[in-house]
Motif scaffolding. Sequence first.
Motif, PDB file in Angstrom:
ATOM      1  N   UNK A 212     -17.176  13.636  -2.145  1.00 22.03           N
ATOM      2  CA  UNK A 212     -16.568  12.765  -2.042  1.00 22.03           C
ATOM      3  C   UNK A 212     -16.680  12.504  -0.383  1.00 22.03           C
ATOM      4  N   UNK A 213     -17.538  10.765  -0.742  1.00 17.61           N
ATOM      5  CA  UNK A 213     -17.834  10.238   0.570  1.00 17.61           C
ATOM      6  C   UNK A 213     -16.430   9.816   0.980  1.00 17.61           C
ATOM      7  N   UNK A 214     -15.841   9.001   0.333  1.00 16.99           N
ATOM      8  CA  UNK A 214     -14.253   8.704   0.666  1.00 16.99           C
ATOM      9  C   UNK A 214     -13.733   9.599  -0.652  1.00 16.99           C
ATOM     10  N   UNK A 215     -12.004   9.451   0.205  1.00 16.96           N
ATOM     11  CA  UNK A 215     -11.416  10.581  -1.005  1.00 16.96           C
ATOM     12  C   UNK A 215      -9.790   9.339  -1.783  1.00 16.96           C
ATOM     13  N   UNK A 216     -10.445   8.825  -2.958  1.00 14.17           N
ATOM     14  CA  UNK A 216      -9.424   7.526  -2.912  1.00 14.17           C
ATOM     15  C   UNK A 216      -8.453   8.323  -4.458  1.00 14.17           C
ATOM     16  N   UNK A 217      -7.321   7.958  -3.603  1.00 12.27           N
ATOM     17  CA  UNK A 217      -6.546   7.869  -4.610  1.00 12.27           C
ATOM     18  C   UNK A 217      -5.481   6.382  -5.352  1.00 12.27           C
ATOM     19  N   UNK A 218      -4.879   6.623  -5.961  1.00 12.81           N
ATOM     20  CA  UNK A 218      -4.167   5.688  -6.893  1.00 12.81           C
ATOM     21  C   UNK A 218      -2.497   5.938  -6.693  1.00 12.81           C
ATOM     22  N   UNK A 219      -1.749   5.073  -6.974  1.00 11.61           N
ATOM     23  CA  UNK A 219      -0.418   4.650  -6.866  1.00 11.61           C
ATOM     24  C   UNK A 219       0.077   3.316  -6.898  1.00 11.61           C
ATOM     25  N   UNK A 220       0.779   3.443  -7.983  1.00 15.55           N
ATOM     26  CA  UNK A 220       1.963   2.339  -8.750  1.00 15.55           C
ATOM     27  C   UNK A 220       1.885   1.217  -7.558  1.00 15.55           C
ATOM     28  N   UNK A 221       2.319   1.368  -6.536  1.00 17.21           N
ATOM     29  CA  UNK A 221       3.156   1.167  -5.524  1.00 17.21           C
ATOM     30  C   UNK A 221       2.377   0.950  -4.252  1.00 17.21           C
ATOM     31  N   UNK A 222       1.296   0.775  -4.455  1.00 10.92           N
ATOM     32  CA  UNK A 222       0.261   1.160  -3.317  1.00 10.92           C
ATOM     33  C   UNK A 222       0.547   0.653  -1.925  1.00 10.92           C
ATOM     34  N   UNK A 223       1.346  -0.531  -1.723  1.00  5.95           N
ATOM     35  CA  UNK A 223       1.023  -1.532  -0.936  1.00  5.95           C
ATOM     36  C   UNK A 223       2.712  -1.131   0.410  1.00  5.95           C
ATOM     37  N   UNK A 224       3.735  -1.144  -0.715  1.00  2.00           N
ATOM     38  CA  UNK A 224       4.863  -0.276  -0.383  1.00  2.00           C
ATOM     39  C   UNK A 224       4.407   0.969   0.645  1.00  2.00           C
ATOM     40  N   UNK A 225       3.384   2.081  -0.531  1.00  2.00           N
ATOM     41  CA  UNK A 225       2.956   3.332   0.355  1.00  2.00           C
ATOM     42  C   UNK A 225       2.481   3.212   1.620  1.00  2.00           C
ATOM     43  N   UNK A 226       2.088   2.097   2.357  1.00  2.00           N
ATOM     44  CA  UNK A 226       0.656   2.102   3.147  1.00  2.00           C
ATOM     45  C   UNK A 226       1.956   1.474   3.584  1.00  2.00           C
ATOM     46  N   UNK A 227       2.511   0.560   3.604  1.00  2.00           N
ATOM     47  CA  UNK A 227       3.630  -0.018   4.372  1.00  2.00           C
ATOM     48  C   UNK A 227       4.586   1.144   5.599  1.00  2.00           C
ATOM     49  N   UNK A 228       4.561   2.535   4.362  1.00  2.00           N
ATOM     50  CA  UNK A 228       6.047   3.597   4.495  1.00  2.00           C
ATOM     51  C   UNK A 228       5.444   4.241   5.485  1.00  2.00           C
ATOM     52  N   UNK A 229       3.739   4.592   5.317  1.00  2.39           N
ATOM     53  CA  UNK A 229       2.962   5.615   6.206  1.00  2.39           C
ATOM     54  C   UNK A 229       2.846   4.843   7.244  1.00  2.39           C
ATOM     55  N   UNK A 230       2.255   3.609   7.834  1.00  4.95           N
ATOM     56  CA  UNK A 230       2.089   3.439   8.904  1.00  4.95           C
ATOM     57  C   UNK A 230       3.149   3.669  10.781  1.00  4.95           C
ATOM     58  N   UNK A 231       4.290   3.910  10.308  1.00  2.75           N
ATOM     59  CA  UNK A 231       5.255   4.173  10.964  1.00  2.75           C
ATOM     60  C   UNK A 231       5.029   5.158  11.725  1.00  2.75           C
ATOM     61  N   UNK A 232       4.159   5.771  11.356  1.00  2.00           N
ATOM     62  CA  UNK A 232       3.886   7.538  11.094  1.00  2.00           C
ATOM     63  C   UNK A 232       2.196   7.570  12.004  1.00  2.00           C
ATOM     64  N   UNK A 233       1.804   6.361  11.689  1.00  2.26           N
ATOM     65  CA  UNK A 233       0.505   6.714  12.726  1.00  2.26           C
ATOM     66  C   UNK A 233      -0.743   5.814  11.342  1.00  2.26           C
ATOM     67  N   UNK A 234      -0.305   6.650  10.539  1.00  2.00           N
ATOM     68  CA  UNK A 234      -1.637   6.207   9.387  1.00  2.00           C
ATOM     69  C   UNK A 234      -1.628   5.112   9.329  1.00  2.00           C
ATOM     70  N   UNK A 235      -3.358   4.633   9.081  1.00  2.00           N
ATOM     71  CA  UNK A 235      -3.757   3.121   9.039  1.00  2.00           C
ATOM     72  C   UNK A 235      -4.691   3.877   7.404  1.00  2.00           C
ATOM     73  N   UNK A 236      -4.541   4.159   6.339  1.00  2.00           N
ATOM     74  CA  UNK A 236      -5.682   3.689   5.360  1.00  2.00           C
ATOM     75  C   UNK A 236      -6.658   3.068   4.417  1.00  2.00           C
ATOM     76  N   UNK A 237      -7.436   2.914   4.785  1.00  2.00           N
ATOM     77  CA  UNK A 237      -8.596   2.112   4.228  1.00  2.00           C
ATOM     78  C   UNK A 237      -8.264   1.478   2.719  1.00  2.00           C
ATOM     79  N   UNK A 238      -8.791   0.344   1.989  1.00  2.00           N
ATOM     80  CA  UNK A 238      -7.935   0.539   0.764  1.00  2.00           C
ATOM     81  C   UNK A 238      -9.590   0.207   0.253  1.00  2.00           C
ATOM     82  N   UNK A 239     -10.090   0.488  -0.531  1.00  2.00           N
ATOM     83  CA  UNK A 239     -11.764   0.853  -1.053  1.00  2.00           C
ATOM     84  C   UNK A 239     -12.255   0.618  -2.506  1.00  2.00           C
ATOM     85  N   UNK A 240     -11.748  -0.821  -3.101  1.00  2.00           N
ATOM     86  CA  UNK A 240     -11.555  -1.942  -2.510  1.00  2.00           C
ATOM     87  C   UNK A 240     -10.762  -3.327  -2.627  1.00  2.00           C
TER      88      UNK A 240
END
Length: 370
Positions: free
Chosen positions: A284-312
């Motif tokens: 587990x160098x990185x813990x990579x998950x998948x979601x079909x609406x990834x970009x919407x998920x990441x955008x919704x996380x930002x107001x909560x202070x979460x800044x997650x990477x995309x590899x790649x």
Amino acid sequence: MTTYVWDYLPEYENERADLLDAVETVFGSGQLVLGKSVRGFEEEFAAYHGLAHCVGVDNGTNAVKLGLQALGIGPGDEVITVSNTAAPTVVAIDGTGAKPVFVDVRADDYLMDVSQVEAAITPRTRALLPVHLYGQCVDMAPLTALAERHGLAVLEDCAQAHGARQGGRTAGTMSDAAAFSFYPTKVLGAYGDGGAVVTDDAQVERRLRRLRYYGMEERYYVVETPGHNSRLDEVQAEILRRKLTRLDTYIEGRRAVAARYEEGLGDLAELTLPRTNPGNDHVYYVYVVRHPRRDAVLEALRPHGFHFNISYPWPVHTMTGFRHLGVPAGALPVTERLAGEIFSLPMYPSLPRAVQDRTIEVLREVLARV
């Protein structure tokens, strides 16, 4: 509170005395370049893998590049690898003068689809470069059998797989040579850049030592063949020596975080968690998950202070710098689809339990409404 996927400060606080002692050890040694610390780390890292040789270099990119060159790869040759990887893997191939040739990855584990490799072999193919991505190993037995059948070299890219195992064998021990990165985020990370190549082949080791030191072998100013200035730094080597004794503990910590995520997120239908293949021990160098609406998920996380990477987010074959390879859009459909769906959760062994719990809580909340 802002949450990122990686932070070295908790580790530094826990290990500060030992890390500063490592620096003092080097500064007081009287030798700042290719001294006792580099030699000691090379011996200890080779021993960890049960191999005869380790050659420390300045970074993981040059570990791949010099590893390929030590295996005889150069201009006009072709090296088969994947596009779902960090760009340095491919930059290193290009740096030898060889041509990177891509095969797709599998949708369930994101690793090289070994079943596609034979069809990609041409008369110019000289090497296979599997990438042990995200912390687990490519299916090596059929790959090495294929390489032997076609007379090809195999160099493992282990930048993300320190201590990972397959069938009881450690990543880096299933090929002619293997390249490692010790970039700070890695499972075994330095406090700056660093890399190494491991091998059981004495001839490969000799070429590596010459390549990392301008092409010189025994006498300074006497260049045997053109080389590089690619030496592992003494301070980083001493830090790595100390951290190597804790590598298995780091891995246990990462697996504990992964288990916590599995427990807290495993019931979410649209969120695909990492799969560990039979026979593999994931680190587990990185813990990579998948979601079909990834970009919407990441955008919704930002107001909560979460800044997650995309590899790649950008497969290497789609990058401007590799247009000359002529790989058209759609040629690697799984790789291209993954680039729009994957993202990484916080993962490092000293990740506080409270951050793990908050990650699970907020991610569940966001996924319920995205």
